[in-house]
Scaffold this motif. Structure first.
Motif, PDB file in Angstrom:
ATOM      1  N   LEU A 417      17.784   1.625 -10.050  1.00  0.00           N
ATOM      2  CA  LEU A 417      16.940   0.836 -10.367  1.00  0.00           C
ATOM      3  C   LEU A 417      16.059   0.995 -11.394  1.00  0.00           C
ATOM      4  O   LEU A 417      15.747   1.987 -11.576  1.00  0.00           O
ATOM      5  CB  LEU A 417      16.400   0.323  -8.923  1.00  0.00           C
ATOM      6  CG  LEU A 417      17.242   0.238  -7.743  1.00  0.00           C
ATOM      7  CD1 LEU A 417      16.610   0.153  -6.276  1.00  0.00           C
ATOM      8  CD2 LEU A 417      18.397  -1.063  -8.110  1.00  0.00           C
ATOM      9  N   VAL A 418      15.643  -0.172 -12.068  1.00  0.00           N
ATOM     10  CA  VAL A 418      14.604   0.210 -13.064  1.00  0.00           C
ATOM     11  C   VAL A 418      13.424   0.509 -12.584  1.00  0.00           C
ATOM     12  O   VAL A 418      12.438   1.321 -13.438  1.00  0.00           O
ATOM     13  CB  VAL A 418      14.411  -1.646 -13.595  1.00  0.00           C
ATOM     14  CG1 VAL A 418      13.197  -1.442 -14.570  1.00  0.00           C
ATOM     15  CG2 VAL A 418      15.548  -1.885 -14.254  1.00  0.00           C
ATOM     16  N   ALA A 419      12.926   0.395 -11.413  1.00  0.00           N
ATOM     17  CA  ALA A 419      11.825   1.203 -10.579  1.00  0.00           C
ATOM     18  C   ALA A 419      11.971   1.265  -9.115  1.00  0.00           C
ATOM     19  O   ALA A 419      12.824   0.781  -8.497  1.00  0.00           O
ATOM     20  CB  ALA A 419      10.553  -0.080 -10.788  1.00  0.00           C
ATOM     21  N   GLY A 493      13.955   1.879 -17.537  1.00  0.00           N
ATOM     22  CA  GLY A 493      13.397   2.242 -16.419  1.00  0.00           C
ATOM     23  C   GLY A 493      12.044   2.912 -16.390  1.00  0.00           C
ATOM     24  O   GLY A 493      11.368   3.007 -17.433  1.00  0.00           O
ATOM     25  N   VAL A 494      11.195   2.747 -15.293  1.00  0.00           N
ATOM     26  CA  VAL A 494       9.964   3.224 -15.262  1.00  0.00           C
ATOM     27  C   VAL A 494       9.772   4.031 -13.996  1.00  0.00           C
ATOM     28  O   VAL A 494      10.311   3.608 -12.934  1.00  0.00           O
ATOM     29  CB  VAL A 494       8.791   2.249 -15.281  1.00  0.00           C
ATOM     30  CG1 VAL A 494       9.159   0.988 -14.321  1.00  0.00           C
ATOM     31  CG2 VAL A 494       7.201   2.712 -15.162  1.00  0.00           C
ATOM     32  N   VAL A 581       7.595   5.516 -19.273  1.00  0.00           N
ATOM     33  CA  VAL A 581       8.383   4.216 -19.407  1.00  0.00           C
ATOM     34  C   VAL A 581       9.514   4.752 -20.321  1.00  0.00           C
ATOM     35  O   VAL A 581       9.199   5.425 -21.355  1.00  0.00           O
ATOM     36  CB  VAL A 581       7.485   3.436 -20.213  1.00  0.00           C
ATOM     37  CG1 VAL A 581       8.202   2.078 -20.335  1.00  0.00           C
ATOM     38  CG2 VAL A 581       6.444   3.055 -19.424  1.00  0.00           C
ATOM     39  N   VAL A 582      10.733   4.745 -20.066  1.00  0.00           N
ATOM     40  CA  VAL A 582      11.918   5.308 -20.700  1.00  0.00           C
ATOM     41  C   VAL A 582      12.723   3.978 -21.145  1.00  0.00           C
ATOM     42  O   VAL A 582      13.087   3.326 -20.429  1.00  0.00           O
ATOM     43  CB  VAL A 582      12.906   6.023 -19.475  1.00  0.00           C
ATOM     44  CG1 VAL A 582      14.023   6.907 -20.174  1.00  0.00           C
ATOM     45  CG2 VAL A 582      11.771   7.166 -19.064  1.00  0.00           C
ATOM     46  N   GLY A 583      13.404   4.345 -22.299  1.00  0.00           N
ATOM     47  CA  GLY A 583      14.238   3.329 -22.808  1.00  0.00           C
ATOM     48  C   GLY A 583      14.792   3.668 -24.341  1.00  0.00           C
ATOM     49  O   GLY A 583      14.073   3.971 -25.136  1.00  0.00           O
ATOM     50  N   LEU A 617      12.194   7.977 -27.054  1.00  0.00           N
ATOM     51  CA  LEU A 617      12.796   7.351 -25.538  1.00  0.00           C
ATOM     52  C   LEU A 617      11.980   7.361 -24.357  1.00  0.00           C
ATOM     53  O   LEU A 617      12.338   6.488 -23.677  1.00  0.00           O
ATOM     54  CB  LEU A 617      13.820   8.728 -25.478  1.00  0.00           C
ATOM     55  CG  LEU A 617      14.781   8.489 -24.374  1.00  0.00           C
ATOM     56  CD1 LEU A 617      16.021   7.499 -25.109  1.00  0.00           C
ATOM     57  CD2 LEU A 617      15.612   9.865 -24.053  1.00  0.00           C
ATOM     58  N   ASN A 618      10.618   7.704 -24.733  1.00  0.00           N
ATOM     59  CA  ASN A 618       9.580   7.641 -23.476  1.00  0.00           C
ATOM     60  C   ASN A 618       8.254   7.468 -24.098  1.00  0.00           C
ATOM     61  O   ASN A 618       8.124   8.022 -25.067  1.00  0.00           O
ATOM     62  CB  ASN A 618       9.967   8.744 -22.467  1.00  0.00           C
ATOM     63  CG  ASN A 618       9.606  10.087 -22.889  1.00  0.00           C
ATOM     64  OD1 ASN A 618       8.762   9.925 -23.911  1.00  0.00           O
ATOM     65  ND2 ASN A 618       9.828  10.950 -22.272  1.00  0.00           N
ATOM     66  N   ILE A 619       7.619   6.913 -23.122  1.00  0.00           N
ATOM     67  CA  ILE A 619       6.117   6.938 -23.370  1.00  0.00           C
ATOM     68  C   ILE A 619       5.432   7.346 -22.083  1.00  0.00           C
ATOM     69  O   ILE A 619       5.848   6.899 -21.068  1.00  0.00           O
ATOM     70  CB  ILE A 619       5.506   5.333 -23.587  1.00  0.00           C
ATOM     71  CG1 ILE A 619       5.958   4.889 -24.814  1.00  0.00           C
ATOM     72  CG2 ILE A 619       3.879   5.377 -23.721  1.00  0.00           C
ATOM     73  CD1 ILE A 619       5.790   3.319 -25.150  1.00  0.00           C
TER      74      ILE A 619
END
Ligand code: ASP
Length: 645
Positions: A417-419, A493-494, A581-583, A617-619
């Motif tokens: 799931l996204v979160a 996703g986070v 926060v990944v994407g 890819l992430n913050i």
């Protein structure tokens, strides 16, 4: 949020192979070279995409380039369909995108002559929601006006579009106007469409390894579902069961009962009633499935081993072993004891090489089989288990060893799931995620698969498909090495974790002091404290560590740091939560960080640390633990927005 995808046509959906055409039709290499230059590589060819002109006029311009090849040029220009072929995956891609809820458009540099002659070949455009051919509009890619015209015509916003093209410059132009995009090769498209074929029924005969988790096999009712799933597709040939899990939230997993049983036996407590409880669970499943098998011998062995020293792993492994036996009988297929094919050293370390050989050899003799997860054995036959949740690993090992087309991991959620659903209400599922993205999210606490389950399949390039036994029609999440599938929300996703401490050190001209950071880090190493994150400025460095690890050693660490380096100012911040926060989509999208910060500001969340990985890819954001949930919700809402209807 991404609402639609836009495809280039040539060499993305339609193979345009003029070199091959020339080779097939003109034996003389000099003629081929001249034809290439005067037709396909000429500026007239490009212009033909932008300027609408009839065939005669279009072809005359090439003849003017090479008058002595008039016959050959006429031959090419009147046989344009011979230059094109539709990729086998084209319609599947369009279909998959529609099934995922995206609208589908095309934006193509195409000339009138080809358009008229190749109508049948481009009939797939009728399956789409619309699109623009350059010659009809007087515009070509990479002119931004062409992209914007598509948006205008179909009332689309660039940031809602994901763009595919085989030419980098065209993708870059798409990004310039605010779209997301990817430069694709047809190999990439082909591979991924095959995966999607597999998740939606596997049109061809594929080979899949399917693992079912504990909740998927917790009762006879669940066994029925598992049987239906396996029998629905011929490709599902090797089945890896877990031990029966919880039937409801108050229930206990069989593996936990087995560990309890072993512990009670060691402490002289009443272990027999625990064994009886375990037996009852299996007997109930056997009865309800109407099977005629006896577990007498197996339980006699359990009673015997539970009193032996060093049999903890053996006892724990019986959960999977017995469930595997029952499942094999129920499916009426072979049973292979994992102890015979999954190899461990006598110290209990997994041995990949020996295992691979044994698995390949054993499965070659079984068209279908059930192989229990979680354990194997050493050379002397002593059973060893993986760490908890290790049936995932067995499945991955089997899939990797036999080079399966897909590893399906069936559980009780429709994918990653996204979160976290305990923080965000009913979060959206992730359709496609890369191994790297998943690693970032699981590191930050998103529990999906056993970490070690990724390696054997990643290495063999096999995608993992997480599926829901209770909702078998859901496509679940695909975990892949690389993907050209759109990342619908920019962020994939986070996830986050609480309980960190930040130690910030300030020293004027820190940058000029050789070895400064290293001396600080050495102190943490000396006390065996793991560093989670280390954002730094010119004259500052911050170190984030787990609070529980740090607290016990706090005073010593601080004293040692003061001794090791000169400090102007040191500050401690406790109760920090880190959120990632990944994407993969973040790299190609402007303003992602800005969106995160705006969302947090609106939710009144104070940001205490920011760290953007160099991979983009992430913050990573640090907030006070008490703001953790509201921060995750704010980020989720900013990217995913209200529930997709
Ligand atoms: N049954 C084992 C456990 O509970 C292994 C697994 O389910 O994957 O940890």
């Amino acid at each position: 949020m991404i609402k639609a995808v836009v495809f280039d046509i040539g060499n993305v959906l339609l193979h345009f192979d003029w070199q091959n055409y020339l080779e097939r039709n003109f034996p003389d290499p000099d003629v081929r070279k001249e034809l290439a230059e005067s037709v396909f590589l000429s500026k007239e060819w490009q212009e033909g995409d932008r300027v609408d002109m009839p065939l005669e006029q279009w072809q005359q311009r090439y003849i003017d380039n090479a008058p002595h090849l008039e016959k050959e040029i006429r031959q090419i220009c009147s046989n344009l369909p011979d230059l094109f072929s539709v990729f086998p995956y084209t319609e599947d891609w369009i279909d998959s995108m529609h099934k995922s809820g995206y609208k589908v458009y095309f934006l193509s540099n195409f000339c009138r002559a080809a358009y008229e002659q190749a109508q049948e070949l481009i009939s797939f455009t009728k399956l789409m929601d619309g699109g623009l051919f350059s010659f009809q509009e007087g515009l070509t890619k990479p002119d931004p006006a062409f992209y914007m015209l598509l948006c205008e015509r179909y009332d689309l916003k660039p940031e809602e579009l994901f763009f595919y093209d085989d030419l980098k410059e065209n993708v870059e132009a798409a990004m310039q106007v605010g779209m997301q995009g990817v430069t694709v090769t047809n190999e990439m498209m082909e591979k991924e469409s095959a995966w999607y074929g597999m998740t939606t029924g596997g049109k061809d005969k594929m080979l899949k390894v399917v693992k079912f988790g504990g909740s998927s096999l917790a009762s006879s009712g669940q066994f029925h579902k598992v049987k239906d799933i396996i029998e629905y597709e011929d490709s599902r040939r090797y089945v890896i069961p877990s031990a029966p899990g919880k039937r409801d939230s108050n229930d206990t997993k069989v593996t936990d009962l087995l560990y309890r049983c072993y512990a009670y036996a060691k402490k002289g407590k009443d272990y027999k009633s625990v064994i009886a409880q375990i037996r009852l669970r299996y007997e109930q499943i056997i009865d309800e499935l109407g099977l005629d098998i006896s577990l007498d011998d197996d339980f006699r062995k359990i009673e015997e081993y539970v009193l032996k020293d060093d049999s903890r792993d053996f006892i724990a492994s019986r959960g999977e072993y017995l469930n595997g036996k029952i499942l094999a009988a129920y499916l009426n297929i072979d049973f292979i004891d994992a102890a015979d094919i999954i190899c461990f050293t006598s110290k209990g370390d997994y041995e990949p090489r020996a295992t691979k050989e044994l698995v390949k050899a054993a499965l070659a003799n079984h068209e279908r089989a059930v192989i229990p997860g979680f354990y194997g054995a050493d050379k002397s036959g002593k059973v060893h288990t993986f760490s908890r949740g290790g049936s995932d690993i067995t499945g991955a090992i089997i899939a990797g060893a036999i080079g399966a087309d897909m590893y399906e991991n069936w559980t009780d959620v429709s994918g990653v799931l996204v979160a976290d659903p305990t923080v965000v209400e009913d979060p959206a599922p992730i359709e496609v995620i890369t191994y790297r993205e998943l690693r970032e999210l699981s590191y930050m606490g998103a529990a999906v698969l056993h970490e070690d389950a990724i390696f054997p399949v990643k290495e063999a390039g096999i995608p993992i498909n997480i599926r829901n036994t209770n909702r078998p029609k859901d496509r679940g999440t695909m975990i892949v090495e690389m993907t050209c599938w759109p990342s619908p929300y920019v962020m994939t996703g986070v996830a986050g974790k609480k309980g960190f401490v930040g130690i910030s050190i300030e020293k004027e001209r820190m940058n000029d002091i050789v070895g400064y950071c290293r001396s600080v880090l050495d102190v943490f190493a000396k006390y065996d404290i793991n560093i989670e994150h280390m954002p730094s400025g010119i004259d500052t460095m911050s170190v984030f560590v787990h609070q529980h690890e740090f607290l016990k050693k706090e005073q010593k660490v601080l004293a040692d740091i003061q001794e090791a380096v000169a400090i102007d100012h040191l500050e401690l911040e406790s109760d920090v939560a880190l959120i990632a926060v990944v994407g993969r989509g973040m790299r190609s999208m402007r303003g992602t960080a800005g969106r995160v910060f705006a969302a947090l500001a609106n939710a009144n969340v104070n940001i205490r640390m920011i760290d953007q990985g160099s991979s983009e890819l992430n913050i990573i954001i640090g907030v006070h633990s008490q703001d953790f949930e509201s921060a995750i919700r704010a980020i989720y809402n900013a990217f995913v927005g209200p529930k997709k209807s």
